[in-house]
Design a protein around this motif. Structure first.
Motif, PDB file in Angstrom:
ATOM      1  N   UNK A 195       0.824 -10.266  -0.570  1.00 51.09           N
ATOM      2  CA  UNK A 195       1.246 -11.539  -1.165  1.00 51.09           C
ATOM      3  C   UNK A 195       0.042 -12.392  -1.573  1.00 51.09           C
ATOM      4  N   UNK A 196      -1.028 -12.375  -0.783  1.00 53.50           N
ATOM      5  CA  UNK A 196      -2.227 -13.134  -1.149  1.00 53.50           C
ATOM      6  C   UNK A 196      -2.825 -12.614  -2.451  1.00 53.50           C
ATOM      7  N   UNK A 197      -2.867 -11.290  -2.610  1.00 54.53           N
ATOM      8  CA  UNK A 197      -3.391 -10.707  -3.850  1.00 54.53           C
ATOM      9  C   UNK A 197      -2.495 -11.061  -5.037  1.00 54.53           C
ATOM     10  N   UNK A 198      -1.202 -10.982  -4.841  1.00 59.37           N
ATOM     11  CA  UNK A 198      -0.249 -11.321  -5.905  1.00 59.37           C
ATOM     12  C   UNK A 198      -0.406 -12.785  -6.285  1.00 59.37           C
ATOM     13  N   UNK A 199      -0.498 -13.652  -5.292  1.00 59.80           N
ATOM     14  CA  UNK A 199      -0.618 -15.085  -5.547  1.00 59.80           C
ATOM     15  C   UNK A 199      -1.885 -15.402  -6.352  1.00 59.80           C
ATOM     16  N   UNK A 200      -2.993 -14.757  -6.001  1.00 58.41           N
ATOM     17  CA  UNK A 200      -4.237 -14.957  -6.760  1.00 58.41           C
ATOM     18  C   UNK A 200      -4.038 -14.590  -8.230  1.00 58.41           C
ATOM     19  N   UNK A 201      -3.436 -13.440  -8.470  1.00 56.71           N
ATOM     20  CA  UNK A 201      -3.219 -12.984  -9.845  1.00 56.71           C
ATOM     21  C   UNK A 201      -2.248 -13.900 -10.578  1.00 56.71           C
ATOM     22  N   UNK A 202      -1.161 -14.273  -9.912  1.00 61.39           N
ATOM     23  CA  UNK A 202      -0.185 -15.160 -10.550  1.00 61.39           C
ATOM     24  C   UNK A 202      -0.803 -16.517 -10.884  1.00 61.39           C
ATOM     25  N   UNK A 203      -1.602 -17.046  -9.984  1.00 55.74           N
ATOM     26  CA  UNK A 203      -2.234 -18.342 -10.220  1.00 55.74           C
ATOM     27  C   UNK A 203      -3.162 -18.266 -11.431  1.00 55.74           C
ATOM     28  N   UNK A 204      -3.923 -17.192 -11.532  1.00 54.27           N
ATOM     29  CA  UNK A 204      -4.824 -17.017 -12.675  1.00 54.27           C
ATOM     30  C   UNK A 204      -4.050 -16.836 -13.975  1.00 54.27           C
ATOM     31  N   UNK A 205      -2.986 -16.066 -13.932  1.00 51.76           N
ATOM     32  CA  UNK A 205      -2.257 -15.724 -15.155  1.00 51.76           C
ATOM     33  C   UNK A 205      -1.249 -16.788 -15.586  1.00 51.76           C
ATOM     34  N   UNK A 206      -0.554 -17.384 -14.608  1.00 55.37           N
ATOM     35  CA  UNK A 206       0.576 -18.259 -14.940  1.00 55.37           C
ATOM     36  C   UNK A 206       0.399 -19.700 -14.487  1.00 55.37           C
ATOM     37  N   UNK A 207      -0.564 -19.927 -13.622  1.00 56.34           N
ATOM     38  CA  UNK A 207      -0.777 -21.274 -13.109  1.00 56.34           C
ATOM     39  C   UNK A 207      -0.063 -21.495 -11.783  1.00 56.34           C
ATOM     40  N   UNK A 208      -0.539 -22.508 -11.080  1.00 55.91           N
ATOM     41  CA  UNK A 208      -0.030 -22.831  -9.743  1.00 55.91           C
ATOM     42  C   UNK A 208       1.426 -23.278  -9.736  1.00 55.91           C
ATOM     43  N   UNK A 209       1.877 -23.889 -10.820  1.00 55.65           N
ATOM     44  CA  UNK A 209       3.217 -24.479 -10.841  1.00 55.65           C
ATOM     45  C   UNK A 209       4.281 -23.572 -11.429  1.00 55.65           C
ATOM     46  N   UNK A 210       3.925 -22.361 -11.805  1.00 57.46           N
ATOM     47  CA  UNK A 210       4.922 -21.431 -12.340  1.00 57.46           C
ATOM     48  C   UNK A 210       5.912 -21.054 -11.222  1.00 57.46           C
ATOM     49  N   UNK A 211       7.195 -20.919 -11.536  1.00 54.63           N
ATOM     50  CA  UNK A 211       8.187 -20.582 -10.504  1.00 54.63           C
ATOM     51  C   UNK A 211       7.860 -19.302  -9.726  1.00 54.63           C
ATOM     52  N   UNK A 212       7.327 -18.281 -10.391  1.00 53.48           N
ATOM     53  CA  UNK A 212       6.982 -17.045  -9.678  1.00 53.48           C
ATOM     54  C   UNK A 212       5.828 -17.281  -8.703  1.00 53.48           C
ATOM     55  N   UNK A 213       4.852 -18.065  -9.117  1.00 52.73           N
ATOM     56  CA  UNK A 213       3.717 -18.389  -8.245  1.00 52.73           C
ATOM     57  C   UNK A 213       4.199 -19.176  -7.035  1.00 52.73           C
ATOM     58  N   UNK A 214       5.065 -20.156  -7.266  1.00 57.27           N
ATOM     59  CA  UNK A 214       5.613 -20.948  -6.151  1.00 57.27           C
ATOM     60  C   UNK A 214       6.440 -20.072  -5.204  1.00 57.27           C
ATOM     61  N   UNK A 215       7.184 -19.120  -5.755  1.00 58.57           N
ATOM     62  CA  UNK A 215       7.985 -18.222  -4.924  1.00 58.57           C
ATOM     63  C   UNK A 215       7.096 -17.380  -4.007  1.00 58.57           C
ATOM     64  N   UNK A 216       5.994 -16.876  -4.545  1.00 60.56           N
ATOM     65  CA  UNK A 216       5.070 -16.093  -3.727  1.00 60.56           C
ATOM     66  C   UNK A 216       4.407 -16.975  -2.667  1.00 60.56           C
ATOM     67  N   UNK A 217       4.085 -18.207  -3.016  1.00 63.66           N
ATOM     68  CA  UNK A 217       3.513 -19.139  -2.032  1.00 63.66           C
ATOM     69  C   UNK A 217       4.519 -19.394  -0.897  1.00 63.66           C
ATOM     70  N   UNK A 218       5.789 -19.493  -1.232  1.00 58.86           N
ATOM     71  CA  UNK A 218       6.821 -19.681  -0.199  1.00 58.86           C
ATOM     72  C   UNK A 218       6.909 -18.459   0.708  1.00 58.86           C
ATOM     73  N   UNK A 219       6.782 -17.274   0.126  1.00 58.04           N
ATOM     74  CA  UNK A 219       6.769 -16.053   0.931  1.00 58.04           C
ATOM     75  C   UNK A 219       5.628 -16.115   1.939  1.00 58.04           C
ATOM     76  N   UNK A 220       4.440 -16.489   1.492  1.00 57.11           N
ATOM     77  CA  UNK A 220       3.297 -16.595   2.411  1.00 57.11           C
ATOM     78  C   UNK A 220       3.562 -17.613   3.515  1.00 57.11           C
ATOM     79  N   UNK A 221       4.222 -18.703   3.172  1.00 62.67           N
ATOM     80  CA  UNK A 221       4.510 -19.742   4.164  1.00 62.67           C
ATOM     81  C   UNK A 221       5.503 -19.254   5.228  1.00 62.67           C
ATOM     82  N   UNK A 222       6.329 -18.281   4.892  1.00 61.31           N
ATOM     83  CA  UNK A 222       7.317 -17.748   5.851  1.00 61.31           C
ATOM     84  C   UNK A 222       6.712 -16.754   6.828  1.00 61.31           C
ATOM     85  N   UNK A 223       5.493 -16.327   6.573  1.00 63.74           N
ATOM     86  CA  UNK A 223       4.855 -15.321   7.430  1.00 63.74           C
ATOM     87  C   UNK A 223       4.192 -15.978   8.634  1.00 63.74           C
ATOM     88  N   UNK A 224       4.225 -15.321   9.784  1.00 62.42           N
ATOM     89  CA  UNK A 224       3.519 -15.860  10.959  1.00 62.42           C
ATOM     90  C   UNK A 224       2.015 -15.788  10.735  1.00 62.42           C
TER      91      UNK A 224
END
Length: 135
Positions: A101-130
């Motif tokens: 998820x960290x690798x995906x988030x880095x790529x999504x942030x570079x390609x689509x920006x921090x506020x893109x729905x897919x980027x936010x969804x991946x950030x939420x996934x990371x937040x759900x992890x212990x």
């Protein structure tokens, strides 16, 4: 194929997971373009059936399939990879899920920006992890 896929979704919602898997397979037989959606449904059904290895295998195959069809860094491929990372989370493989998820988030942030729905969804996934365990 679309009607059969809708039937598979209804079967999932009704808790009839084995039947949903069979319907998803039938939809793919009729239209190979339904493969990715069917694999996603099947992965979730296997999780609900407690067949975690099978669920992870199908999620991984789906991510590889979409990356091969649409390109490894396409929006669709990144979404499928995020779904695989979420499956890893659901089956308790937290460190693998986080790394992916960290690798995906880095790529999504570079390609689509921090506020893109897919980027936010991946950030939420990371937040759900212990928190990551370190030695």
């Amino acid at each position: 194929a679309f009607d059969i896929f809708l039937q598979a979704r209804r079967l999932m919602l009704a808790g009839r997971y084995d039947e949903a898997i069979a319907a998803a397979d039938k939809a793919v037989e009729l239209d190979e373009n339904a493969a990715s959606v069917a694999m996603e449904l099947k992965s979730r059904a296997f999780i609900r059936l407690g067949q975690f290895d099978q669920a992870e295998r199908i999620a991984r195959m789906n991510a590889q399939y979409v990356a091969r069809i649409d390109g490894p860094d396409s929006s669709e491929a990144l979404t499928s990879k995020a779904s695989h990372a979420d499956t890893l989370r659901l089956v308790g493989r937290f460190d693998e899920s986080r790394d992916m998820a960290e690798n995906i988030l880095r790529t999504q942030t570079q390609m689509m920006g921090r506020d893109h729905p897919d980027t936010r969804s991946t950030a939420k996934l990371l937040a759900r992890l212990p928190p990551k365990h370190t030695l």
